[in-house]
Design an enzyme around this catalytic site. Structure first.
Site, short mmCIF file in Angstrom:
data_model
loop_
_atom_site.label_atom_id
_atom_site.label_comp_id
_atom_site.label_asym_id
_atom_site.label_seq_id
_atom_site.Cartn_x
_atom_site.Cartn_y
_atom_site.Cartn_z
N ARG A 115 -1.68 -32.18 24.75
CA ARG A 115 -2.62 -31.45 23.98
C ARG A 115 -2.03 -30.85 22.72
O ARG A 115 -0.98 -30.97 22.31
CB ARG A 115 -2.57 -29.76 24.88
CG ARG A 115 -3.51 -29.77 26.06
CD ARG A 115 -3.41 -28.62 26.81
NE ARG A 115 -4.38 -28.69 27.85
CZ ARG A 115 -4.29 -27.95 29.09
NH1 ARG A 115 -3.25 -27.19 29.37
NH2 ARG A 115 -5.19 -28.10 30.00
N GLY A 126 0.35 -12.31 8.73
CA GLY A 126 0.71 -12.44 7.32
C GLY A 126 -0.01 -12.06 6.28
O GLY A 126 0.41 -11.86 5.24
N GLY A 181 0.85 -1.19 0.07
CA GLY A 181 0.00 -0.13 0.22
C GLY A 181 0.98 1.28 0.30
O GLY A 181 0.60 2.09 -0.77
N GLN A 222 3.93 -10.13 17.64
CA GLN A 222 4.66 -10.44 16.45
C GLN A 222 5.32 -9.10 15.81
O GLN A 222 6.22 -9.21 15.00
CB GLN A 222 4.10 -11.18 15.42
CG GLN A 222 3.52 -12.58 15.83
CD GLN A 222 2.31 -13.05 15.04
OE1 GLN A 222 2.75 -13.71 14.09
NE2 GLN A 222 1.19 -12.64 15.31
N ARG A 223 4.83 -7.96 16.05
CA ARG A 223 5.22 -6.67 15.52
C ARG A 223 6.11 -6.02 16.13
O ARG A 223 6.81 -4.97 15.56
CB ARG A 223 3.90 -5.89 15.45
CG ARG A 223 3.09 -6.30 14.00
CD ARG A 223 2.73 -5.55 13.12
NE ARG A 223 2.51 -4.13 13.29
CZ ARG A 223 0.94 -3.78 13.05
NH1 ARG A 223 0.33 -4.75 12.49
NH2 ARG A 223 0.84 -2.47 13.39
N LYS A 262 2.33 -39.32 19.09
CA LYS A 262 2.99 -37.94 19.59
C LYS A 262 2.13 -37.57 20.69
O LYS A 262 1.17 -38.03 20.67
CB LYS A 262 2.61 -36.95 18.32
CG LYS A 262 3.12 -37.10 16.94
CD LYS A 262 3.68 -36.19 16.31
CE LYS A 262 4.56 -36.42 15.22
NZ LYS A 262 5.52 -35.51 14.70
N ILE A 264 6.05 -7.31 8.48
CA ILE A 264 6.51 -8.54 8.99
C ILE A 264 5.88 -9.57 8.18
O ILE A 264 6.25 -10.89 8.35
CB ILE A 264 6.01 -8.79 10.58
CG1 ILE A 264 4.52 -8.84 10.43
CG2 ILE A 264 6.58 -7.76 11.49
CD1 ILE A 264 3.78 -9.31 11.73
N ASP A 265 5.13 -9.49 7.09
CA ASP A 265 4.34 -10.42 6.47
C ASP A 265 5.45 -10.98 5.36
O ASP A 265 4.77 -12.28 5.09
CB ASP A 265 3.13 -9.73 5.66
CG ASP A 265 2.37 -9.22 6.77
OD1 ASP A 265 2.16 -9.90 7.78
OD2 ASP A 265 1.50 -8.18 6.54
N HIS A 286 -0.37 -9.08 17.88
CA HIS A 286 0.59 -7.88 17.66
C HIS A 286 1.86 -8.10 18.41
O HIS A 286 2.85 -7.19 18.20
CB HIS A 286 0.00 -6.75 17.97
CG HIS A 286 -1.10 -6.25 17.13
ND1 HIS A 286 -2.35 -6.73 17.18
CD2 HIS A 286 -1.10 -5.13 15.71
CE1 HIS A 286 -3.03 -5.91 16.09
NE2 HIS A 286 -2.32 -5.17 15.33
O1 F6P Z 1 0.73 -5.94 7.75
C1 F6P Z 1 1.15 -6.19 8.91
C2 F6P Z 1 0.11 -6.85 9.81
O2 F6P Z 1 0.63 -6.84 10.98
C3 F6P Z 1 -0.68 -7.99 9.34
O3 F6P Z 1 0.26 -9.28 9.60
C4 F6P Z 1 -2.02 -8.03 9.84
O4 F6P Z 1 -2.87 -8.65 9.46
C5 F6P Z 1 -2.08 -6.38 10.17
O5 F6P Z 1 -1.00 -5.76 9.87
C6 F6P Z 1 -2.85 -6.13 11.32
O6 F6P Z 1 -2.89 -4.58 11.28
P1 F6P Z 1 -3.32 -3.60 12.42
O7 F6P Z 1 -2.15 -3.43 13.24
O8 F6P Z 1 -3.83 -2.32 11.69
O9 F6P Z 1 -4.52 -4.33 13.35
#
Ligand code: F6P
Length: 320
Positions: A163, A171, A105, A253-254, A215, A127-128, A251
């Site tokens: 479990r 992603g 974008g 992950q970010r 397993k 991160i995707d 989040h």
């Molecule tokens: O593009 C990065 C990302 O973290 C995607 O993995 C996720 O779908 C999206 O952004 C989440 O967006 P927001 O932070 O706006 O909720």
């Protein structure tokens, strides 16, 4: 020759964006350019929220997650009148070129601004890992390591309690975080948009892992936006001998300090962006292919086919 450039980060943030901002700033200053930081992505551009950066502005930011410039999603930036507002703010300060860091974008915005006369270079910050013109995006490696750290912990408790952990990873319709983390963690099942989702077959495979492969636990890694993971975990509890538990990593992950890989990648890409602007090039995005930092016209980059991960799926099949 260009004398003043701007830098902004846009879309979802990613670890390593700060390392890129640092590299762009330091490299530009090295070549005698002035650098403006634009706050909050394209929003700062249209709201005229920008400031002159110095060497010290970017001191100590390499190790920080997030972005010191802030980020935003701004769907209105598709509108050419909104883009022209941004251009007018740049012209006020005689800023002639921009580096924008973000996902596809963000690249579209960069292409539009270049067509309106301001040379823009895009860096892949997400991160995707969903940008075809680079082997890796800035932030993917750090996010992947965060996922691995979390799944390793889930494995311990899943094993103790017999479990099945269903772990949802981000992603944005690209399965890279899922397939790479699934391979790294030895997940039993990896569900991605590319591989498709067949619920009866997932339940059948889990029964097989339990009965035939003996397993003690199972890990299912699933990309976001495929199915509701709580519901899937409940179905696993009903249809198999595993007790299902769902975890949405979200989040987490970010964030975090970028890995060495992301720091080096961001630094090399930031420096390349400045080199391109110095050569009067705009409308390009930077990528890394086979460890070489290259650039593509954005239009071409956005038209490239998705990277195939078929060999990785086949590898997982052989080893599970
Ligand atoms: O593009 C990065 C990302 O973290 C995607 O993995 C996720 O779908 C999206 O952004 C989440 O967006 P927001 O932070 O706006 O909720």
């Amino acid at each position: 020759m260009v004398k003043k450039i701007g830098v902004l980060t846009s879309g979802g943030d990613s670890p390593g964006m700060n390392a890129a901002i640092r590299a762009i700033t330091r490299s530009a200053l090295y070549y005698g350019l002035e650098v403006y930081g634009i706050n909050n992505g394209y929003r700062g551009l249209i709201e005229d929220d920008m400031f002159l950066m110095e060497r010290s502005t970017v001191s100590d930011i390499m190790i920080k997650g997030g972005t010191i410039l802030g980020s935003a999603r701004l769907p209105e930036f598709k509108d050419v009148e909104v883009q022209k507002l941004g251009i007018a703010n740049l012209k006020k300060r005689e800023i002639e070129a921009l580096v924008v860091i973000g996902g596809d974008g963000t690249y579209k915005g960069a292409m539009a601004l270049t067509q309106l006369g301001v040379n823009c270079i895009g860096l892949p910050g997400t991160i995707d890992n969903d940008i075809a013109s680079t082997d890796y995006t800035i932030g993917f490696d750090t996010a992947l390591n965060t996922v691995i750290y979390c799944v390793d912990k889930l494995r311990d408790t899943s094993s103790s309690h017999h479990r099945c952990s269903v772990v949802e990873v981000m992603g944005n319709r690209c399965g890279d975080l899922a397939i790479y983390s699934g391979i790294s963690c030895g997940a039993e099942i990896i569900i991605t948009p590319e591989a498709g989702y067949d619920e009866p077959s997932v339940l059948e495979q889990l029964r097989y892992f339990e009965a035939v492969k003996k397993k003690r636990h199972a890990i299912v890694i699933i990309s976001e936006k495929i199915t509701d993971v709580e519901t899937l975990a409940a179905k696993i509890s009903k249809a198999t001998n595993f007790s299902g538990r769902a975890t949405v990593l979200g989040h987490i992950q970010r964030g975090g300090s970028p890995t060495a890989f992301d720091r080096v990648l961001a630094t090399r890409m930031g420096d390349k962006a400045v080199e391109l602007l110095l050569n009067g090039i705009g409308g390009h995005c930077v990528g890394m292919l086979n460890n070489e930092i290259i650039s593509f016209p954005i239009e071409e980059a956005l038209g490239l086919p998705k990277k195939s991960r078929r060999p990785l799926y086949a590898l997982h099949e052989r080893l599970v």
